[in-house]
Motif scaffolding. Sequence first.
Motif, PDB file in Angstrom:
ATOM      1  N   ILE A   1       0.837  -1.204   0.000  1.00 21.63           N
ATOM      2  CA  ILE A   1       0.000   0.000   0.000  1.00 21.63           C
ATOM      3  C   ILE A   1       0.869   1.250   0.000  1.00 21.63           C
ATOM      4  O   ILE A   1       0.624   2.214  -0.748  1.00 21.63           O
ATOM      5  CB  ILE A   1      -0.955   0.006   1.202  1.00 21.63           C
ATOM      6  CG1 ILE A   1      -2.007  -1.100   1.051  1.00 21.63           C
ATOM      7  CG2 ILE A   1      -1.649   1.365   1.343  1.00 21.63           C
ATOM      8  CD1 ILE A   1      -2.895  -1.264   2.269  1.00 21.63           C
ATOM      9  N   ILE A   2       1.919   1.263   0.855  1.00 23.30           N
ATOM     10  CA  ILE A   2       2.811   2.419   0.933  1.00 23.30           C
ATOM     11  C   ILE A   2       3.523   2.648  -0.397  1.00 23.30           C
ATOM     12  O   ILE A   2       3.614   3.777  -0.890  1.00 23.30           O
ATOM     13  CB  ILE A   2       3.842   2.233   2.071  1.00 23.30           C
ATOM     14  CG1 ILE A   2       3.125   2.249   3.426  1.00 23.30           C
ATOM     15  CG2 ILE A   2       4.904   3.337   2.024  1.00 23.30           C
ATOM     16  CD1 ILE A   2       4.026   1.889   4.593  1.00 23.30           C
ATOM     17  N   VAL A   3       4.040   1.561  -0.986  1.00 23.79           N
ATOM     18  CA  VAL A   3       4.730   1.666  -2.279  1.00 23.79           C
ATOM     19  C   VAL A   3       3.777   2.189  -3.351  1.00 23.79           C
ATOM     20  O   VAL A   3       4.146   3.053  -4.165  1.00 23.79           O
ATOM     21  CB  VAL A   3       5.317   0.300  -2.695  1.00 23.79           C
ATOM     22  CG1 VAL A   3       5.824   0.358  -4.138  1.00 23.79           C
ATOM     23  CG2 VAL A   3       6.434  -0.105  -1.756  1.00 23.79           C
ATOM     24  N   CYS A   4       2.553   1.686  -3.357  1.00 26.53           N
ATOM     25  CA  CYS A   4       1.569   2.137  -4.342  1.00 26.53           C
ATOM     26  C   CYS A   4       1.250   3.621  -4.175  1.00 26.53           C
ATOM     27  O   CYS A   4       1.134   4.360  -5.161  1.00 26.53           O
ATOM     28  CB  CYS A   4       0.283   1.317  -4.225  1.00 26.53           C
ATOM     29  SG  CYS A   4       0.426  -0.356  -4.866  1.00 26.53           S
ATOM     30  N   LEU A   5       1.121   4.066  -2.916  1.00 31.26           N
ATOM     31  CA  LEU A   5       0.826   5.479  -2.657  1.00 31.26           C
ATOM     32  C   LEU A   5       1.973   6.372  -3.118  1.00 31.26           C
ATOM     33  O   LEU A   5       1.754   7.403  -3.765  1.00 31.26           O
ATOM     34  CB  LEU A   5       0.554   5.689  -1.162  1.00 31.26           C
ATOM     35  CG  LEU A   5      -0.758   5.117  -0.619  1.00 31.26           C
ATOM     36  CD1 LEU A   5      -0.834   5.295   0.894  1.00 31.26           C
ATOM     37  CD2 LEU A   5      -1.951   5.809  -1.282  1.00 31.26           C
ATOM     38  N   VAL A   6       3.210   5.971  -2.775  1.00 37.90           N
ATOM     39  CA  VAL A   6       4.374   6.770  -3.175  1.00 37.90           C
ATOM     40  C   VAL A   6       4.507   6.799  -4.693  1.00 37.90           C
ATOM     41  O   VAL A   6       4.727   7.856  -5.301  1.00 37.90           O
ATOM     42  CB  VAL A   6       5.660   6.202  -2.533  1.00 37.90           C
ATOM     43  CG1 VAL A   6       6.889   6.926  -3.080  1.00 37.90           C
ATOM     44  CG2 VAL A   6       5.612   6.341  -1.016  1.00 37.90           C
TER      45      VAL A   6
END
Length: 208
Positions: free
Chosen positions: A12-17
């Motif tokens: 999720i964090i990677v996708c957001l960044v």
Amino acid sequence: TAKQIPSILIAIIVCLVASCFMASDYDEITGFIKRQFPKEKRKDLSRAKALLKSSLSKMAKAYALIMTVTFTEMFLGLTALHMLGIYSSSFTVIIAIVTAIVDIIPVLGTGTILIPWAAYSLIGGNYALAIGLAVIYAVITVIRQIVEPKLVAGQLGLSPVVTVTALYLGLKIFGVFGMIIAPILVTMLKVLNDEGIIHLWKSSKQEA
């Protein structure tokens, strides 16, 4: 499920960044992609993009309807338990909303709330509430299995058989998130094929 949570959070964090970076360079990225295609194919690419947005919108509408159904079932179930004197809390609406939201998350589901709640009630000696919650969970689960393929099929223009197959294969191949991804992919292939952008099979629209 517990073991998957760290990897899910990282994803999720990677996708957001990545989404933030892609949004800031959107014009440059889309321009680069378009330049890799012949001019006659760029219109097809734009059409495919519009079709994808339409499919995602329809998918969101389908799952919003599923959330509404789950909310209604949970609210009516808790209200019935309250009328029978089994359940006395005044947070029925809030619990129903939270349950509907959690139910739409593939990794979690209604059981994340109802099963521990029923187990806690059973251990605490409140057998009537435990049974009532178990019944609500069973009803929501059964209706979800019946309603989801029909709602998703209706919104995306797929037959229920194809939708169920896509949901099952998506779960087996890609995991829980595949249940969301697979119907979208199948819908995209169907729409692109119907529009003549790709040619995988002969559709009734093409025959007409």
